[in-house]
Design an enzyme around this catalytic site. Structure first.
Site, PDB file in Angstrom:
ATOM      1  N   ASN A   1     -10.021  -0.621   0.620  1.00 56.94           N
ATOM      2  CA  ASN A   1      -8.574  -0.525   0.510  1.00 56.94           C
ATOM      3  C   ASN A   1      -8.141  -1.070  -0.850  1.00 56.94           C
ATOM      4  OD1 ASN A   1      -5.814  -0.875   0.694  1.00 56.94           O
ATOM      5  ND2 ASN A   1      -5.845  -1.722   2.766  1.00 56.94           N
TER       6      ASN A   1
ATOM      7  N   HIS B   1      -3.264   6.867   3.006  1.00 61.11           N
ATOM      8  CA  HIS B   1      -3.677   5.558   2.485  1.00 61.11           C
ATOM      9  C   HIS B   1      -5.061   5.232   3.044  1.00 61.11           C
ATOM     10  CE1 HIS B   1      -3.921   1.439   1.474  1.00 61.11           C
ATOM     11  NE2 HIS B   1      -3.611   0.965   2.658  1.00 61.11           N
TER      12      HIS B   1
ATOM     13  N   CYS C   1       0.812  -1.221   0.000  1.00 61.33           N
ATOM     14  CA  CYS C   1       0.000   0.000   0.000  1.00 61.33           C
ATOM     15  C   CYS C   1       0.848   1.275   0.000  1.00 61.33           C
ATOM     16  CB  CYS C   1      -0.949   0.003   1.191  1.00 61.33           C
ATOM     17  SG  CYS C   1      -1.936  -1.488   1.288  1.00 61.33           S
TER      18      CYS C   1
HETATM   19  N1  ACO Z   1     -17.392  -9.097  11.227  1.00 62.57           N
HETATM   20  C1  ACO Z   1     -17.766  -9.224  12.505  1.00 62.57           C
HETATM   21  N2  ACO Z   1     -16.901  -9.468  13.506  1.00 62.57           N
HETATM   22  C2  ACO Z   1     -15.602  -9.548  13.188  1.00 62.57           C
HETATM   23  C3  ACO Z   1     -15.140  -9.409  11.865  1.00 62.57           C
HETATM   24  C4  ACO Z   1     -16.097  -9.186  10.859  1.00 62.57           C
HETATM   25  N3  ACO Z   1     -15.762  -9.024   9.564  1.00 62.57           N
HETATM   26  N4  ACO Z   1     -13.798  -9.529  11.850  1.00 62.57           N
HETATM   27  C5  ACO Z   1     -13.423  -9.733  13.126  1.00 62.57           C
HETATM   28  N5  ACO Z   1     -14.507  -9.758  13.927  1.00 62.57           N
HETATM   29  C6  ACO Z   1     -14.560  -9.943  15.378  1.00 62.57           C
HETATM   30  C7  ACO Z   1     -13.317 -10.597  15.926  1.00 62.57           C
HETATM   31  O1  ACO Z   1     -13.396 -11.993  15.848  1.00 62.57           O
HETATM   32  C8  ACO Z   1     -13.296 -10.091  17.343  1.00 62.57           C
HETATM   33  O2  ACO Z   1     -14.174 -10.858  18.115  1.00 62.57           O
HETATM   34  P1  ACO Z   1     -13.832 -11.222  19.649  1.00 62.57           P
HETATM   35  O3  ACO Z   1     -13.749  -9.886  20.345  1.00 62.57           O
HETATM   36  O4  ACO Z   1     -14.973 -12.069  20.055  1.00 62.57           O
HETATM   37  O5  ACO Z   1     -12.495 -11.921  19.590  1.00 62.57           O
HETATM   38  C9  ACO Z   1     -13.889  -8.697  17.260  1.00 62.57           C
HETATM   39  O6  ACO Z   1     -14.610  -8.662  16.004  1.00 62.57           O
HETATM   40  C10 ACO Z   1     -12.842  -7.596  17.268  1.00 62.57           C
HETATM   41  O7  ACO Z   1     -11.798  -7.955  16.373  1.00 62.57           O
HETATM   42  P2  ACO Z   1     -10.576  -7.003  16.116  1.00 62.57           P
HETATM   43  O8  ACO Z   1      -9.641  -7.686  15.161  1.00 62.57           O
HETATM   44  O9  ACO Z   1     -10.015  -6.506  17.411  1.00 62.57           O
HETATM   45  O10 ACO Z   1     -11.318  -5.789  15.402  1.00 62.57           O
HETATM   46  P3  ACO Z   1     -10.718  -4.393  15.000  1.00 62.57           P
HETATM   47  O11 ACO Z   1     -11.471  -3.327  15.679  1.00 62.57           O
HETATM   48  O12 ACO Z   1      -9.223  -4.373  15.107  1.00 62.57           O
HETATM   49  O13 ACO Z   1     -11.113  -4.317  13.470  1.00 62.57           O
HETATM   50  C11 ACO Z   1     -10.030  -4.579  11.335  1.00 62.57           C
HETATM   51  C12 ACO Z   1     -10.602  -5.283  12.569  1.00 62.57           C
HETATM   52  C13 ACO Z   1     -11.168  -3.839  10.664  1.00 62.57           C
HETATM   53  C14 ACO Z   1      -9.470  -5.634  10.402  1.00 62.57           C
HETATM   54  C15 ACO Z   1      -8.957  -3.576  11.804  1.00 62.57           C
HETATM   55  O14 ACO Z   1      -8.053  -4.193  12.685  1.00 62.57           O
HETATM   56  C16 ACO Z   1      -8.170  -3.012  10.626  1.00 62.57           C
HETATM   57  O15 ACO Z   1      -8.695  -2.322   9.790  1.00 62.57           O
HETATM   58  N6  ACO Z   1      -6.851  -3.273  10.603  1.00 62.57           N
HETATM   59  C17 ACO Z   1      -5.994  -2.791   9.550  1.00 62.57           C
HETATM   60  C18 ACO Z   1      -6.095  -3.706   8.363  1.00 62.57           C
HETATM   61  C19 ACO Z   1      -5.368  -3.159   7.160  1.00 62.57           C
HETATM   62  O16 ACO Z   1      -5.257  -1.980   6.968  1.00 62.57           O
HETATM   63  N7  ACO Z   1      -4.887  -4.064   6.342  1.00 62.57           N
HETATM   64  C20 ACO Z   1      -4.182  -3.659   5.170  1.00 62.57           C
HETATM   65  C21 ACO Z   1      -2.974  -4.428   5.080  1.00 62.57           C
HETATM   66  S1  ACO Z   1      -1.643  -3.500   4.471  1.00 62.57           S
HETATM   67  C22 ACO Z   1      -1.355  -3.775   2.831  1.00 62.57           C
HETATM   68  O17 ACO Z   1      -0.307  -3.450   2.419  1.00 62.57           O
HETATM   69  C23 ACO Z   1      -2.318  -4.418   1.903  1.00 62.57           C
END
Ligand code: ACO
Length: 331
Positions: free
Chosen positions: A288, A258, A116
């Protein structure tokens, strides 16, 4: 670096394929819901290229718009830099394929793999070529068909990604032109590489039936860790940009980060006490798109009249690697 030449953004363009994946579509594939996705990411839908359409097709569309915006034709280009992690194939490079699609030949063309952050890395590279006097007009593209590498049974990743392309034409200008790229700052932390991986398809795990059976041809991500590191690294490279140029965040007209997740963008803006209405965010309608997010968001804001000539803009990105980068410019 102090030379007679500086780099200006001569034109921008972007292209998102018409197909959409809505949150309602994703609700039918995995255990999630629209409210969760919107609250945690801000994303409402993403674009998806039809099978048969390849990454350089999206890049071609964005490039045509950028060339038109710059008032140029492809045969005025001296170099193509193509940021992608989802190119048409591992080799030849997407930059070479795009050169041929543009109907031009002989100019150098290469791909940059910085996930990214790839577009910000590529702008920085283009800036060095222009400042050194080697080239006058460079096409910098960020394009991805990332949906083809997403497992639509994995709710951690499938809610996030979409396809798209953005392009800048950057050109040589005189050192006293006020509308130039001032600096770029790049970083990488290889020790955090396992936070976002596509395991198969390289020398480590070549494509074989076992790799496919194990799902190693899909992206895997540790979302929570990426989140924390995204805020930390983008804040760090933005601070470097401000410090290096001796400007305050109050002097920046627009932050173009980004487009990964609205909460990440807000956290970076908060870090600099930067008003949210000066942060360009189109994550709700694009998701993204990896290397494409920064040029697509920038081009969208130019075309809808938010970013105007003469304004100070700070670009920033983070990505797998982990990579990060910022670029301060006056448009
Ligand atoms: N729907 C519903 N619940 C979900 C989902 C979903 N799609 N995904 C995870 N959960 C649940 C989890 O299991 C967890 O449940 P638990 O509390 O019972 O264990 C709860 O929701 C919270 O999970 P977290 O992972 O802590 O959620 P978070 O608030 O961190 O959001 C997310 C997750 C959206 C993925 C966030 O962490 C994020 O955006 N991270 C950055 C990702 C990113 O930018 N990736 C790009 C990669 S870089 C590149 O170069 C391509």
């Amino acid at each position: 670096m102090s030379t007679a030449y500086r780099t200006r953004i001569a034109g921008t363009g972007s292209y998102l394929p018409p197909g959409l994946i809505t949150n309602q579509d994703i609700e039918k594939m995995v255990d999630t819901n629209d409210q969760w996705i919107v609250e945690r990411t801000g994303i409402k839908h993403r674009h998806k290229a039809d099978l048969g359409v390849v990454t350089t097709d999206l890049a071609f569309q964005a490039t045509q718009k950028a060339l038109a915006d710059a008032g140029m034709t492809a045969n005025q280009l001296d170099l193509i830099i193509f940021a992608t992690i989802t190119g048409d194939q591992p080799t030849p490079s997407s930059a070479c394929v795009l050169q041929h699609k543009l109907g031009i030949s002989s100019i150098p063309a290469f791909d940059i793999s910085a996930a990214c952050s790839g577009f910000v890395y590529s702008i920085s590279i283009a800036d060095q070529f222009i400042r050194s006097g080697m080239y006058k007009n460079i096409l910098v593209v960020g394009a991805e068909i990332i949906t083809r590498f997403v497992n639509y049974k994995d709710r951690d990743t499938c809610i996030l990604f979409g396809d798209g392309a953005g392009a800048f034409i950057v050109s040589r200008t005189e050192a006293n032109d006020p509308n130039v790229i001032f600096s770029s700052h790049l970083g990488a932390e290889g020790s955090l590489g396992d936070l976002f991986v596509l395991p198969a398809g390289g020398s480590k795990i070549p494509f074989r039936q076992e790799a496919l059976d194990a799902g190693e041809h899909w992206f895997r991500m540790k979302g929570r860790e990426i989140f924390k590191n995204a805020v930390r690294t983008m804040s760090a490279v933005c601070a470097q940009a401000l410090e290096h140029n001796k400007v305050t965040s109050a002097e920046i007209d627009w932050l173009v980060p980004h487009q990964a997740n609205n909460r990440i963008l807000e956290a970076v803006a908060d870090h600099f006490h930067f008003p949210k209405d000066k942060v360009i965010s189109i994550v709700h309608e694009m998701g993204n798109t990896s290397a494409a997010t920064v040029p697509v968001a920038f081009d969208t804001a130019v075309r809808d009249g938010r970013i105007k000539r003469g304004q100070m803009v700070l670009l920033t990105a983070f990505g797998a690697g982990l990579t990060s980068g910022s670029c301060l410019l006056r448009y």
